[in-house]
Design an enzyme around this catalytic site. Sequence first.
Site, PDB file in Angstrom:
ATOM      1  N   ASP A 285       0.863  -1.162   0.000  1.00 63.42           N
ATOM      2  CA  ASP A 285       0.000   0.000   0.000  1.00 63.42           C
ATOM      3  C   ASP A 285       0.912   1.228   0.000  1.00 63.42           C
ATOM      4  OD1 ASP A 285      -2.186   1.678   0.120  1.00 63.42           O
ATOM      5  OD2 ASP A 285      -3.189   0.522   1.678  1.00 63.42           O
ATOM      6  N   TRP A 286       0.350   2.357  -0.395  1.00 60.02           N
ATOM      7  CA  TRP A 286       1.175   3.543  -0.633  1.00 60.02           C
ATOM      8  C   TRP A 286       1.815   4.023   0.676  1.00 60.02           C
ATOM      9  CZ3 TRP A 286      -0.206   1.224  -4.503  1.00 60.02           C
ATOM     10  CH2 TRP A 286      -0.141   1.706  -5.812  1.00 60.02           C
TER      11      TRP A 286
END
Length: 965
Positions: A285-286
């Site tokens: 995930d970012w």
Amino acid sequence: MSHPNAKSFFAVLTSLLFSLAGMTAWGVTRPAPAHAPAAKPPAHRRASAACPWLNPHLPIARRVAMLMRKMSLADELNMVAGHGMRPYVGNISPIPALCIPALTLEDGPNGVGDGLTKVTQLPSGASVAASFSRRLAYKYGQVVGAEQAAKGSDVDLGPTVNILRDPRWGREFESLSEDPFLAAQIDIAEIRGIQSQGTIAQVKHFAAYNQETNRNTPEDQVSVSLRALHEIHFPAFRAAVRKAHVGSLMCSYSTVNGEYSCQNPFLLTRVLRREWNFDGFVTSDWFAVHSVSAAPAGTDMEQPMNTFLGPKLRHAVTSGAIPRAVLNTMAARILTQMFRFHLFNRRRTGSVTARATTPAHRALSTQVAEAGVVLLKNQGHLLPLRASANIAVIGPAASAQVTYGGGGSAHVIPSSTISPLAGIEAVAGRARVTYTQGLPTDAQLTPIPAADLSAPPAGQKLGGPVTVTLTPPTTGTYIIGFSNNCHCYSNASLAMDGKLLLNNPGTPPVTTYSVAVHLNRGQAYRLTINRTNPIPPQMMKQIKKLLAAGGKQARAIRKMMRAASPAASLTWATPATLRSDLRQAVQAAKSAKVAVVVVADDTETEGADRAGLHLPSAQDALISAVAGANPHTVVVVEAGAPVVMPWRAKVSSLLDAWYPGQTNGTVLANVLFGKFDPSGHLPVTFPRRLADVPAASAARFPGIHGKVDYSEGILIGYRWYDARHIQPLFPFGFGLSYTHFRFSGLRLSRKAVDGVTPLQVSARITNAGHVAGADVVQLYLGLPAATGEPPRQLVGFQRVALAPGQSKVVHFAVQPRDEWWWRNRGWSENAGTYHLYLGDSSALANLPLTASYQMKQAIGGREVTIASQKSFQPGVRAVVNVALGAGGNETLHGVHLTLRAPGGWRVVPLGSVTRATLTPAQGFTAQFAVTPPAGAVSQYVTLSGTAALSSHARRRAGETVKLGS
């Protein structure tokens, strides 16, 4: 995923960091490649002497091996770390010299997101799950995949399949269900639909990601049992891997049992690779990577920057701290899926500016949303509405402030919109339709006068609480509005006298939230605004370096950070304003035969959890006032998650439409006027009060002192309510229709099972009403009490449409895996009595058909093990043993052992791999000669052993080994 649209704070800032600092995926300006650059490849690329791996007729494993032999360290690092958030939210740069195309990633779970336009805003994930339709989920996925491809995106960041543990989770609308079986069945169909369009699906977020509060920090430390993980939180992901063959998976922000998910070897290696044999790639995930240890743990790609899997990974590999085989494995997994989805050879025609939406896509969006609408109450058969009715449409959500979808990375910009009022007016025919707003919109709230505040809160810098004192001039109900216009995921919260009122992350499309509060004249109330820094620590470190260097880069970043600082503001509507608006709504209701009140929760978004379960603003008061004036009141709730309904007994009819997408009004009108029979069923339990939910205590949600206690274990959703004998507002699986149905003729193929063969179940459903309609037949299984399982759990469902008087026999198969439960370190099952319940909701009152069967003996603890050397050499034969243990008390028949190795490996049985009979005291071992391909690049691979106990029951094990030195 934590990012706003493509034009917002993070996207621009990451672009600056890359462009101004001259960074590439490994953190420095890339040197000229040692090999001569190839000419620009044609649109449809074919194999050549320079790039023989473009030959589509070669096995994928061979193509990957051929390519990787030509790749330098810099080339491989290019594949495993993001290159900023433009033009797509995730980008891997092409390597033209090796004919490697770019790899692009884009949200999202409910349609193409991140600020791209000319796309279809689809209904929420909750709508899809409420349809209980695998067919519609597949078609939904097809639209998502097709529009991603039209936009030039290779990877769709979705679907979201995290279990709905608590209805306050801000992202509940984009996910599917509280039930692992329903979530798994819907995500299998949707992923297959996405990938049928040549788009790689990226199922998310693995694992135990169930809240936004403190996410991606050590304070989100999830403490969860292995049993709860395997029985509740893993099944939807396992189904995506084993059944849908998803190409990629996103690891989550959660810290699970002491390790960040994206650097958690238990999750990413032991479970994902060894137990499930996942051969796709894992993307973070970012900003969810916190250490270079993410690489050996199993994360293959860091997004959106190269904070850890760039220069730090390069140094770790060149110093020998991390073997080169780890990096080779990461790159090989990504390339394998790129070859699998033909990204190397196909013509790239999509672009961010292309028009992706079509009339067919919008029609499918309407169809899914209609099928997901749930009729919760219809007293006196008020619905469907008659064309001759005099209808008063009431509520901001009907026209003045319409909610089409949720916020955050799942937000989609609609290509067009139809409001509920417009939809009703288009379908109403001869009916007279009037509209009354009834409440001020959030945008119409006025600033709280300085005379009533001790100090203005606007203009404060990021970080730290700001407290003001509010002294109301009159006693009554006020609507307090709270704005956060940052668009940068800076969560700002508003509390009154220490009680949380609102969380507002400033995510698109909504930046102002509101809440109704009762205040006393002259009493001083402390309003505290607290906000968190939106910039992840990894990014802040790089920013500080650039700021310290000064010059053009520092000036540009300072200017952007000043412009992005959230200016939170407080607004309100006074009791006088509220009373005036409610009087108008009451008068409109009295003047009409039917009042339709449309309400919505527009606060559901990534980046913040809901403070409670009530509707925002004073919508509860609006419903109560209208229902008191007109006994024929219909309430339509547009929310992605459950809300409490203190007014339920006062209204005649009640519909839950979730977030219907851009054709909102058409969907609503078609259901209200009977053009479509409401046949959705609840994919989540609706509680009567917040105190009833499984995670109601602060220790469980959002946690205390940095620990989130998942001590409810496997009792999630209806399992909790049933086991604790708590009456919900509406049970899981519940849904009414404009007709009614009867169930009869429950039959079982036998009364005793052996634990290895499926049990066939059938029953008849009849439309006993006078109009055509659809119902969802649901089958629940109760395990013996000794297992410690909840009273019953869903093991089958079918959506059935029937004409008046029509009957249909539905068929189910109870699989041996349905009878399993997790004990200690593996799956087990118990001898005893098993109970079946059939009907159309999880509540016993809606399960009229019951039956039972016996399991006299159980397989028990028979486990598969693999014995092999830990390192293999290319082209060199080795022997691997696969064994099935001697546990359990059941005699097995037709046991077959197999060994699976990566593509290109040669596996040959040495002797018998099948036993006709295996008694409880006997184990069984088979030997296999295994030969890796000659010339293969050093990497880590998983060998997978399987014991097939029948055509349906299996035991598996995995072993990670190293290929090459």
